[in-house]
Scaffold this active site. Structure first.
Site, PDB file in Angstrom:
ATOM      1  CB  VAL A  14     -24.264   1.365   6.475  1.00  0.00           C
ATOM      2  CG1 VAL A  14     -25.385   2.390   6.553  1.00  0.00           C
ATOM      3  CG2 VAL A  14     -24.288   0.446   7.696  1.00  0.00           C
ATOM      4  CB  ILE A 136     -35.571   0.674  15.766  1.00  0.00           C
ATOM      5  CG1 ILE A 136     -35.611  -0.844  15.591  1.00  0.00           C
ATOM      6  CG2 ILE A 136     -36.675   1.140  16.697  1.00  0.00           C
ATOM      7  CD1 ILE A 136     -35.378  -1.618  16.886  1.00  0.00           C
ATOM      8  CG  ASP A 201     -22.720  -2.353  19.523  1.00  0.00           C
ATOM      9  OD1 ASP A 201     -22.321  -1.712  18.531  1.00  0.00           O
ATOM     10  OD2 ASP A 201     -23.920  -2.647  19.693  1.00  0.00           O
ATOM     11  CE  LYS A 205     -25.706  -0.252  18.433  1.00  0.00           C
ATOM     12  NZ  LYS A 205     -25.980  -1.676  18.168  1.00  0.00           N
TER      13      LYS A 205
END
Ligand SMILES: NC(=O)c1ccc[n+]([C@@H]2O[C@H](COP(=O)([O-])OP(=O)(O)OC[C@H]3O[C@@H](n4cnc5c(N)ncnc54)[C@H](OP(=O)(O)O)[C@@H]3O)[C@@H](O)[C@H]2O)c1
Length: 429
Positions: A14, A136, A201, A205
């Site tokens: 990232v 998103i 994971d 979120k």
């Protein structure tokens, strides 16, 4: 102010995406913000590591204090991952009066509320768009554009690895291990895929989404979850015969004043918009009282898609700095009264392996009926073998009642096993 100076903590997947976007769109960003954004320092573990970008050696450091005590640095962008030291660094940065942007789901899921409060006290901004759904813009949508709504439902495919695996299993009738191996070869799954395939994971979120959309705080480890490792290609085929596809869904849904929150492999009707979300893509399906149904679809991970969310946050903070407007996002009030209920009511798919003889379905239906479980559809295919699958979809029922009925059904001589119980997502719920 003639430039905004930032520091990156981490220059991995990232971090490098952020670097490329900030440099590639330098002019556009300067026009948007009013001044250039300059990366003054970058924290890494190994300053000698070969990287696919040209980073001036003098800006690399292995000491966080070089960044924390640099008065010129306005925004700290945390892209290291993991809980610690990322959490301590973010806290220290906020305490020092620096704005923070992060894509770290572990830190935000575990300490989001505390860090937001601290940032508000210190009059600095904390942004974390990249922490859910990669590229998103779901956090901004829920906190800004959809702020006028009472949110009823957020259902997401928010783990690209499992979606890729399930898509391969569905399309090519592949088994789980072959599909996982392919995902690893393509770079969609880590060498150790446990967190993804076991639903951890997605639970991280979902914990962030529950806080943002409903004001409900549930530690990720308390969210009921099940991964996809037990899904077989057989299950996918039976689901298809009944008009469904199997997806790993993260669900936050209000029902009778309670919030049902869980991560499970789920049968999704092929007519549902989420059924069309394939490969490594993510999507979030939202219902609000004013907006009605809404779906956001895109890349939930990757260097540039996540970099896009992170740089968007950096620009947002920069614009706030330039205008002197420091209003934080208006997060929803914390709602302790919404009960968290992971084993709530729902429709269920049940596969039994039964002896192929007349009257079996009748016996099973009677027991289900005794517990108030009614059957919406059933598939029973003889294969010319002694034991055959009997696949049922129930109408809406409490999980507890279904389990009690199945306990009794298991005791029949003609029932070899209760092979699978999966949730079913319906359009109406
Ligand atoms: N990858 C994605 O698609 C994605 C999507 C959404 C969100 N995220 C989130 O973004 C964050 C970064 O993920 P990533 O995939 O970019 O990770 P990554 O490729 O593993 O990169 C981590 C970077 O942080 C540095 N680092 C790690 N621990 C450090 C420490 N203790 N001190 C100094 N530097 C340290 C590493 O330095 P070296 O380079 O020297 O080893 C590396 O540059 C994570 O929170 C992740 O959950 C990632």
């Amino acid at each position: 102010m003639d430039s905004i100076k930032i520091a990156l903590l981490g220059l991995g997947n990232v971090g490098r995406g952020v670097w490329k976007i900030l440099h590639g769109h330098r002019d556009m960003i300067r026009e948007y913000v009013g001044v250039p954004i300059e990366i003054k320092k970058v924290l890494v573990r190994d300053i000698h590591k070969k990287r696919d970008i040209d980073v001036p050696f003098h800006i690399l450091t292995t000491k966080f204090d070089d960044i924390l005590f640099d008065e010129d640095i306005h925004i700290i962008v945390e892209l290291m991952g993991g809980l610690n030291p990322a959490y301590q660094y973010i806290r220290k940065a906020i305490e020092k009066g620096k704005h923070v942007v992060t894509a770290n789901k572990a830190v935000i899921a575990s300490y989001g509320k505390e860090l937001i409060q601290l940032a508000n006290q210190r009059n600095v901004l904390l942004r974390f768009e990249g922490s859910v759904g990669g590229g998103i813009p779901i956090i901004a949508a829920l906190t800004k554009s959809l702020a006028a709504n009472e949110i009823e439902t957020v259902v997401g495919i928010i783990n690209g690895t499992t979606n890729y695996i399930l898509t391969q299993m569905t399309r090519y009738e592949m088994d789980f291990n072959t599909a996982l191996k392919l995902a690893q070869e393509k770079g969609y799954a880590e060498a150790d895929p446990t967190s993804d395939v076991e639903g951890e994971d997605a639970a991280f979120k979902l914990s962030i989404l529950a806080f943002i959309a409903f004001g409900v705080q549930v530690p990720p480890q308390d969210i009921p979850r099940e991964g996809i490792t037990r899904i077989s290609e057989k299950e996918i085929q039976y689901a298809a015969q009944l008009g469904y596809t199997i997806k790993l869904l993260a669900v936050a849904k209000k029902h009778d004043g309670k919030l049902d929150l869980h991560v499970h492999p789920t049968l999704v009707p092929i007519t549902h918009p989420l059924a069309a979300v394939n490969d490594e893509f993510n999507a979030l399906f939202i219902k609000g009282d004013a907006i009605g149904e809404l779906m956001m679809y895109g890349k939930g991970a990757g260097s540039l898609p996540t970099g896009s969310a992170v740089v968007g946050d950096i620009m947002d903070v920069s614009c706030a700095m330039m205008s002197g407007f420091r209003e934080p996002y208006a997060y929803r009030n914390v709602r302790e009264d919404l009960y968290i209920n992971g084993e709530g009511e729902g429709e269920y798919y049940v596969r039994l392996e039964v002896v192929d003889q007349p009257g079996v379905l009748g016996k099973i239906s009677t027991v289900l009926g005794n517990y108030g479980v009614s059957i919406a559809s059933v598939v029973q295919r003889g294969r010319g073998e002694r034991v055959v699958p009997l696949v049922l979809i129930t109408h809406r029922v409490e999980r507890k009642k279904l389990d009690l009925a199945l306990e009794e059904i298991k005791k029949f001589d003609v029932v070899e096993e209760v092979a699978s119980i999966l949730r079913v997502e319906s359009h109406s719920s």
